[in-house]
Design a protein around this motif. Structure first.
Motif, short mmCIF file in Angstrom:
data_model
loop_
_atom_site.label_atom_id
_atom_site.label_comp_id
_atom_site.label_asym_id
_atom_site.label_seq_id
_atom_site.Cartn_x
_atom_site.Cartn_y
_atom_site.Cartn_z
N LEU A 238 11.65 -33.36 43.64
CA LEU A 238 12.48 -32.21 43.31
C LEU A 238 12.56 -32.11 41.78
O LEU A 238 13.08 -33.01 41.13
N SER A 239 12.01 -31.03 41.23
CA SER A 239 12.08 -30.79 39.79
C SER A 239 13.38 -30.06 39.51
O SER A 239 13.71 -29.07 40.17
N ILE A 240 14.12 -30.55 38.51
CA ILE A 240 15.47 -30.08 38.25
C ILE A 240 15.59 -29.69 36.79
O ILE A 240 15.07 -30.39 35.91
N ALA A 241 16.30 -28.62 36.53
CA ALA A 241 16.51 -28.17 35.16
C ALA A 241 17.27 -29.22 34.36
O ALA A 241 18.29 -29.73 34.80
N GLY A 242 16.73 -29.60 33.21
CA GLY A 242 17.43 -30.46 32.28
C GLY A 242 17.44 -31.94 32.59
O GLY A 242 18.17 -32.68 31.95
N THR A 243 16.64 -32.41 33.55
CA THR A 243 16.60 -33.83 33.87
C THR A 243 15.25 -34.19 34.48
O THR A 243 14.47 -33.32 34.83
N ALA A 244 15.01 -35.47 34.58
CA ALA A 244 13.75 -35.94 35.18
C ALA A 244 13.73 -35.58 36.67
O ALA A 244 14.78 -35.47 37.30
N PRO A 245 12.54 -35.40 37.24
CA PRO A 245 12.45 -35.09 38.67
C PRO A 245 13.04 -36.20 39.54
O PRO A 245 13.06 -37.36 39.15
N ILE A 246 13.52 -35.82 40.70
CA ILE A 246 14.06 -36.74 41.70
C ILE A 246 12.96 -36.96 42.74
O ILE A 246 12.39 -36.00 43.26
N THR A 247 12.66 -38.22 43.04
CA THR A 247 11.68 -38.55 44.06
C THR A 247 12.41 -39.11 45.27
O THR A 247 13.17 -40.08 45.15
N LEU A 248 12.20 -38.48 46.42
CA LEU A 248 12.85 -38.91 47.65
C LEU A 248 11.83 -39.42 48.64
O LEU A 248 10.79 -38.79 48.86
N LEU A 249 12.15 -40.54 49.26
CA LEU A 249 11.38 -41.06 50.37
C LEU A 249 11.72 -40.21 51.59
O LEU A 249 12.89 -39.94 51.85
N VAL A 250 10.71 -39.78 52.33
CA VAL A 250 10.93 -39.01 53.54
C VAL A 250 10.83 -39.96 54.74
O VAL A 250 9.78 -40.53 55.00
N ILE A 251 11.95 -40.12 55.43
CA ILE A 251 11.98 -40.93 56.64
C ILE A 251 11.48 -40.03 57.77
O ILE A 251 12.00 -38.93 57.96
N PRO A 252 10.46 -40.45 58.51
CA PRO A 252 9.87 -39.57 59.52
C PRO A 252 10.89 -39.08 60.55
O PRO A 252 11.74 -39.85 61.00
#
Length: 179
Positions: free
Chosen positions: A101-115
């Motif tokens: 998730l790219s977010i204004a004003g901060t580093a992107p958030i990386t999320l693990l997707v649980i199936p």
């Protein structure tokens, strides 16, 4: 303008809808910043909930979502969000178990997707583990903590990667992604 309140637990409780956890400090030291447990693989139906939850948690707008093309069904070009359209990018070079998730004003958030379809116990454990800090832990080890992939001498999985960055498929047996 009032500041929204969030649960003190790392699991965000937006009526339990998003099934999302975030590292409370978002220190960017882990391999992931949290985890998300969607109910289906329908990106169009599932993506609005984590976008909204992350918007509220950070007080900033998600601008773009990046995901693996083959891991999702019904991938739209844009997702409606409060007052805007969030662009969706799809890639084959990304880890299919992660979204960014790219977010204004901060580093992107990386999320693990649980199936989707993962049993409650293992999914809840993965949500908590991903939010607790994952420095040096591969996403596969969060999803399969008791069963690391065969042929992996260490946590970095260096023996199963080519020097050009691609996975050597012959040395790592294919298996379904379930926990």
């Amino acid at each position: 303008m009032t500041t929204p309140s969030f649960p003190s637990s790392p699991v965000l409780a937006a009526e339990a809808a998003p099934r999302l956890s975030l590292n409370t400090v978002l220190d960017r030291r882990g391999t992931v910043d949290g985890a998300w447990w969607p109910r289906t693989r329908d990106a169009n139906a599932e993506l609005p909930a984590p976008i909204s939850a992350v918007d509220r948690r950070l007080g900033r707008a998600v601008l773009r979502v990046g995901l693996h093309l083959d891991a999702w069904d019904h991938i739209p070009r844009r997702i409606p969000a409060r007052g805007r359209q969030v662009r969706v990018g799809w890639f084959r070079s990304a880890d299919p178990h992660l979204i960014t998730l790219s977010i204004a004003g901060t580093a992107p958030i990386t999320l693990l997707v649980i199936p989707p379809g993962t049993a409650d116990g293992p999914a809840t454990a993965a949500l908590a583990f991903a939010a607790a800090g994952t420095a040096g832990v591969r996403p596969a080890d969060i999803l399969h903590p008791a069963h690391p992939e065969e042929g992996s001498p260490g946590r970095d999985d260096s023996a199963s990667w080519e020097n050009e960055g691609g996975r050597i498929t012959a040395s790592v047996p294919a298996r379904p992604v379930t926990i």
